[in-house]
Design a protein around this motif. Sequence first.
Motif, PDB file in Angstrom:
ATOM      1  N   UNK A 227       3.204  -4.882  -6.772  1.00  0.00           N
ATOM      2  CA  UNK A 227       2.691  -5.124  -5.420  1.00  0.00           C
ATOM      3  C   UNK A 227       1.174  -5.014  -5.375  1.00  0.00           C
ATOM      4  N   UNK A 228       0.578  -5.812  -4.506  1.00  0.00           N
ATOM      5  CA  UNK A 228      -0.866  -5.717  -4.279  1.00  0.00           C
ATOM      6  C   UNK A 228      -1.098  -4.795  -3.090  1.00  0.00           C
ATOM      7  N   UNK A 229      -1.888  -3.735  -3.327  1.00  0.00           N
ATOM      8  CA  UNK A 229      -2.151  -2.713  -2.326  1.00  0.00           C
ATOM      9  C   UNK A 229      -3.662  -2.515  -2.214  1.00  0.00           C
ATOM     10  N   UNK A 230      -4.125  -2.215  -0.992  1.00  0.00           N
ATOM     11  CA  UNK A 230      -5.547  -1.881  -0.815  1.00  0.00           C
ATOM     12  C   UNK A 230      -5.855  -0.592  -1.569  1.00  0.00           C
ATOM     13  N   UNK A 231      -6.653  -0.715  -2.604  1.00  0.00           N
ATOM     14  CA  UNK A 231      -6.950   0.431  -3.481  1.00  0.00           C
ATOM     15  C   UNK A 231      -8.217   1.129  -3.003  1.00  0.00           C
TER      16      UNK A 231
ATOM     17  N   UNK B 289      -5.535  -4.543  -5.057  1.00  0.00           N
ATOM     18  CA  UNK B 289      -5.304  -4.632  -6.487  1.00  0.00           C
ATOM     19  C   UNK B 289      -3.803  -4.568  -6.761  1.00  0.00           C
ATOM     20  N   UNK B 290      -3.373  -5.166  -7.883  1.00  0.00           N
ATOM     21  CA  UNK B 290      -1.968  -4.994  -8.264  1.00  0.00           C
ATOM     22  C   UNK B 290      -1.718  -3.574  -8.757  1.00  0.00           C
ATOM     23  N   UNK B 291      -0.594  -3.022  -8.331  1.00  0.00           N
ATOM     24  CA  UNK B 291      -0.197  -1.683  -8.745  1.00  0.00           C
ATOM     25  C   UNK B 291       1.060  -1.770  -9.600  1.00  0.00           C
ATOM     26  N   UNK B 292       1.126  -0.948 -10.639  1.00  0.00           N
ATOM     27  CA  UNK B 292       2.295  -0.920 -11.513  1.00  0.00           C
ATOM     28  C   UNK B 292       3.055   0.386 -11.315  1.00  0.00           C
ATOM     29  N   UNK B 293       4.361   0.327 -11.495  1.00  0.00           N
ATOM     30  CA  UNK B 293       5.173   1.534 -11.361  1.00  0.00           C
ATOM     31  C   UNK B 293       4.853   2.517 -12.480  1.00  0.00           C
ATOM     32  N   UNK B 294       4.766   3.793 -12.127  1.00  0.00           N
ATOM     33  CA  UNK B 294       4.568   4.846 -13.134  1.00  0.00           C
ATOM     34  C   UNK B 294       5.898   5.300 -13.720  1.00  0.00           C
TER      35      UNK B 294
ATOM     36  N   UNK C 172      -6.269  -1.030 -12.513  1.00  0.00           N
ATOM     37  CA  UNK C 172      -7.665  -0.922 -12.943  1.00  0.00           C
ATOM     38  C   UNK C 172      -8.177   0.518 -12.972  1.00  0.00           C
ATOM     39  N   UNK C 173      -7.832   1.313 -11.941  1.00  0.00           N
ATOM     40  CA  UNK C 173      -8.438   2.644 -11.857  1.00  0.00           C
ATOM     41  C   UNK C 173      -7.428   3.784 -11.837  1.00  0.00           C
ATOM     42  N   UNK C 174      -6.146   3.462 -11.875  1.00  0.00           N
ATOM     43  CA  UNK C 174      -5.075   4.483 -11.891  1.00  0.00           C
ATOM     44  C   UNK C 174      -4.937   5.257 -10.586  1.00  0.00           C
ATOM     45  N   UNK C 175      -5.583   4.803  -9.509  1.00  0.00           N
ATOM     46  CA  UNK C 175      -5.356   5.413  -8.205  1.00  0.00           C
ATOM     47  C   UNK C 175      -3.883   5.244  -7.856  1.00  0.00           C
ATOM     48  N   UNK C 176      -3.277   6.247  -7.232  1.00  0.00           N
ATOM     49  CA  UNK C 176      -1.836   6.187  -6.987  1.00  0.00           C
ATOM     50  C   UNK C 176      -1.511   5.677  -5.585  1.00  0.00           C
ATOM     51  N   UNK C 177      -0.340   5.086  -5.467  1.00  0.00           N
ATOM     52  CA  UNK C 177       0.249   4.680  -4.188  1.00  0.00           C
ATOM     53  C   UNK C 177       1.709   5.105  -4.220  1.00  0.00           C
ATOM     54  N   UNK C 178       2.132   5.822  -3.194  1.00  0.00           N
ATOM     55  CA  UNK C 178       3.507   6.292  -3.109  1.00  0.00           C
ATOM     56  C   UNK C 178       4.332   5.338  -2.252  1.00  0.00           C
TER      57      UNK C 178
ATOM     58  N   UNK D 138       4.377  -4.712   0.875  1.00  0.00           N
ATOM     59  CA  UNK D 138       3.183  -5.418   0.395  1.00  0.00           C
ATOM     60  C   UNK D 138       3.300  -6.904   0.718  1.00  0.00           C
ATOM     61  N   UNK D 139       2.204  -7.494   1.174  1.00  0.00           N
ATOM     62  CA  UNK D 139       2.212  -8.917   1.507  1.00  0.00           C
ATOM     63  C   UNK D 139       2.299  -9.791   0.265  1.00  0.00           C
TER      64      UNK D 139
END
Length: 211
Positions: free
Chosen positions: A19-23, A30-35, A57-63, A105-106
Amino acid sequence: MCNILQVRWTLTPKTSPQPWIACSGCGSPKPFRSSGKIRLNANGKRLDAWLVYKCIDCDKTWNRTLFERRTVQDLGPSTLEALQGSDPEWVRAQEFELDGLKRKAKRVDEPSDVIIRKEAIHAASGWTLLDIEMSAQFPINLRLDRLLASELAISRSRLQALRDGGKLRAHPDRNDLFRHKVKDGLRIILDLSEIADRQAIGEAAANSDHC
């Protein structure tokens, strides 16, 4: 079945949907990958659960919220155990729950990279019909014509010629067959009785694991 080479292709995506999320770290979507990790929170007798994603890109997390305020009794012991241990199979099923993901995510990227395991189910001597069964536990973002051309080592134009000549059939069938994504349970049957390189195509169809 005296003239059939029957094979099964089991297709497994290499990469789960992203999903693309506002990072907040990058300052842009940015695209986010599952951990692969589940986060649990107990609120009295109720639980909240999230699947943790990271910016590529930066490893910022999204729950990503999986559920909120569910009781242990509602979940059942097997689900609770899977949540507590971030069970890989359970997590993978959540990663490919596209309807829920698209509500969060849109934009959701669905990579087309797959692992293909091939096995011969029946191989008659002197076969002339090639029967390919597709098995896919999760959605596959890959057009049928691209898959067949790649795995049988023949061109898409040649596939279309076989189709136009009535030498390639599908179950279930549709007019725009090649333009659609591969689906679980799809069967492709090719009549190769008049094809000079029949054996080469058959060997490609039944060959062992291919990535």
